[in-house]
Structures are given as structure tokens and as C-alpha cells.
Design an enzyme around this catalytic site. Structure first.
Site, PDB file in Angstrom:
ATOM      1  N   ASP A 148      -8.821   2.927   1.488  1.00 23.65           N
ATOM      2  CA  ASP A 148      -7.497   3.802   2.350  1.00 23.65           C
ATOM      3  C   ASP A 148      -8.149   4.309   3.722  1.00 23.65           C
ATOM      4  OD1 ASP A 148      -5.601   4.770   4.185  1.00 23.65           O
ATOM      5  OD2 ASP A 148      -3.883   5.891   2.842  1.00 23.65           O
TER       6      ASP A 148
ATOM      7  N   CYS B 111      -1.889   0.357   6.881  1.00 27.88           N
ATOM      8  CA  CYS B 111      -2.912   0.110   7.444  1.00 27.88           C
ATOM      9  C   CYS B 111      -2.955  -0.799   6.745  1.00 27.88           C
ATOM     10  CB  CYS B 111      -3.666   1.491   7.043  1.00 27.88           C
ATOM     11  SG  CYS B 111      -3.032   3.281   8.139  1.00 27.88           S
ATOM     12  N   ARG B 112      -3.305  -1.114   5.162  1.00 30.53           N
ATOM     13  CA  ARG B 112      -3.596  -2.255   4.086  1.00 30.53           C
ATOM     14  C   ARG B 112      -3.499  -2.895   4.453  1.00 30.53           C
ATOM     15  NH1 ARG B 112      -5.157   1.606  -0.547  1.00 30.53           N
ATOM     16  NH2 ARG B 112      -3.273   2.698   0.152  1.00 30.53           N
ATOM     17  N   SER B 113      -1.436  -2.821   3.750  1.00 32.74           N
ATOM     18  CA  SER B 113      -0.177  -4.228   3.509  1.00 32.74           C
ATOM     19  C   SER B 113      -0.047  -4.741   4.861  1.00 32.74           C
ATOM     20  CB  SER B 113       0.332  -3.261   2.768  1.00 32.74           C
ATOM     21  OG  SER B 113       0.857  -2.701   3.467  1.00 32.74           O
TER      22      SER B 113
ATOM     23  N   ASN C  97       2.365   1.431   4.195  1.00 34.07           N
ATOM     24  CA  ASN C  97       3.154   0.575   4.603  1.00 34.07           C
ATOM     25  C   ASN C  97       2.496  -0.144   6.231  1.00 34.07           C
ATOM     26  OD1 ASN C  97       5.594  -2.119   5.412  1.00 34.07           O
ATOM     27  ND2 ASN C  97       3.316  -2.617   4.789  1.00 34.07           N
TER      28      ASN C  97
ATOM     29  N   CYS D 131       0.687  -1.339  -0.049  1.00 32.62           N
ATOM     30  CA  CYS D 131       0.211   0.276   0.300  1.00 32.62           C
ATOM     31  C   CYS D 131       0.730   1.179   0.119  1.00 32.62           C
ATOM     32  CB  CYS D 131      -1.119  -0.072   0.987  1.00 32.62           C
ATOM     33  SG  CYS D 131      -0.011   0.278   2.888  1.00 32.62           S
TER      34      CYS D 131
END
Length: 165
Positions: free
Chosen positions: A131, A19-21, A17, A14
Site C-alpha cells: 500500500d 490506490c492499488r485496485s 479503492n 484493495c
């Protein structure tokens, strides 16, 4: 995709690095451990920008994952490196913007490893993991829902692609 290595290498990406990934990394690792423990796989995450390099995942991401029995506490943010395209069999972008950033870094001979993570989702019309950074807690729950679904699809794909032992 056929790997030159016996182990499968998966990288989730993301922007920052945090939150999402890392959520995808933690969810996928948890899923592999619990549902395919014999699958030889290395899982990592990274960001297209170095804003948060060395930082742990966002506290809200950690809390939401923890409520589902998944720990993100050992993950630390890092930025994508050019060698990642040679190290990883799958470089999975969380959204089209990250995909475009990665495509600019990706060597021409490694374009086949770069994909959108939600290509593995059961809802192909959804292409981007949103996000949640600037939103409330509900955004982190939505991310987990999308990530869990796509992680399951990815695992099924990887298990099907493994030769019998």
C-alpha cells in the site's frame, strides 16, 4: 475457471479503492484494449472498506499512471458487495490482508473466484502489492511495476482459457 457468461468479469480489490485496485483496473483495461481488444471482458475495482466511497483515485496514483499513458480519472471508489462474488469470475485481492477480509464475505460456493492478484505475476515469491498511501511517489511507481507484471500474466491466462472462435 469456467464462466457461465460469455464475457469474463474481473474485480480488483484493495482496502480503500483509491490506490492499488484502481491502478490495477486502469492498467488491466489499458492492456486489454491494446493487446486483446477482442477479449470480452468487464473490469472493475472495489475496496474492502468504505473510507473513500465515491472518491477518485489518489492524485499520486493518477499521476504515476498518467506518466505511463494510463488514465484513472473516470474510476470512483466503491466498497465490495456480497453480490460481487456472483457477478465476477475473478475477485483479485491486492494483498493477504484484503484476501482475508474478502474470504470472510465470500459465499462458500464462490471461493474459487477469490485469489491474490500477484498469483499472476512472473515473481511468485512476491505475494502482496504494498500500500503506497502513506509513502512517497516511489511507492506508486513500485505498485505500477508489480501491477503491470501481474496484469500481463492475468491477460495471458485469460487469453489461453478462451475457446477458439
Amino acid at each position: 475457471m469456467e464462466s457461465k457468461k460469455s464475457k469474463i468479469f474481473v474485480l480488483f480489490v484493495c482496502m480503500g479503492n483509491i490506490c492499488r485496485s484502481p491502478t490495477a483496473e486502469g492498467v488491466f483495461r489499458h492492456l486489454v484494449i491494446n493487446e486483446a481488444p477482442d477479449l470480452e471482458i468487464e473490469i472493475d475495482s472495489a475496496g474492502t472498506h468504505a473510507y473513500h466511497a465515491g472518491s477518485p483515485p489518489d492524485k499520486r496514483a493518477q499521476q504515476a499512471a498518467r506518466q505511463r499513458g494510463i488514465s484513472l480519472s473516470s474510476i470512483r471508489a466503491r466498497v465490495v458487495e456480497p453480490d460481487d462474488f456472483y457477478r465476477f469470475d475473478y475477485v483479485l485481492a491486492m494483498d493477504e490482508s484484503n484476501f482475508d477480509d474478502l474470504a470472510l464475505l465470500c459465499p462458500p460456493d464462490k471461493k474459487d473466484c477469490l485469489r491474490l492478484f500477484l498469483e499472476f505475476s512472473s515473481s511468485p515469491e512476491i505475494r502482496n502489492v504494498p500500500d503506497p498511501y502513506y509513502g512517497g511517489d516511489a511507492g506508486f511507481e513500485k505498485v505500477l511495476d508489480l501491477v503491470e507484471d501481474a496484469a500481463r500474466g492475468l491477460l495471458e491466462t485469460l487469453v489461453r482459457s478462451q475457446p477458439p472462435r
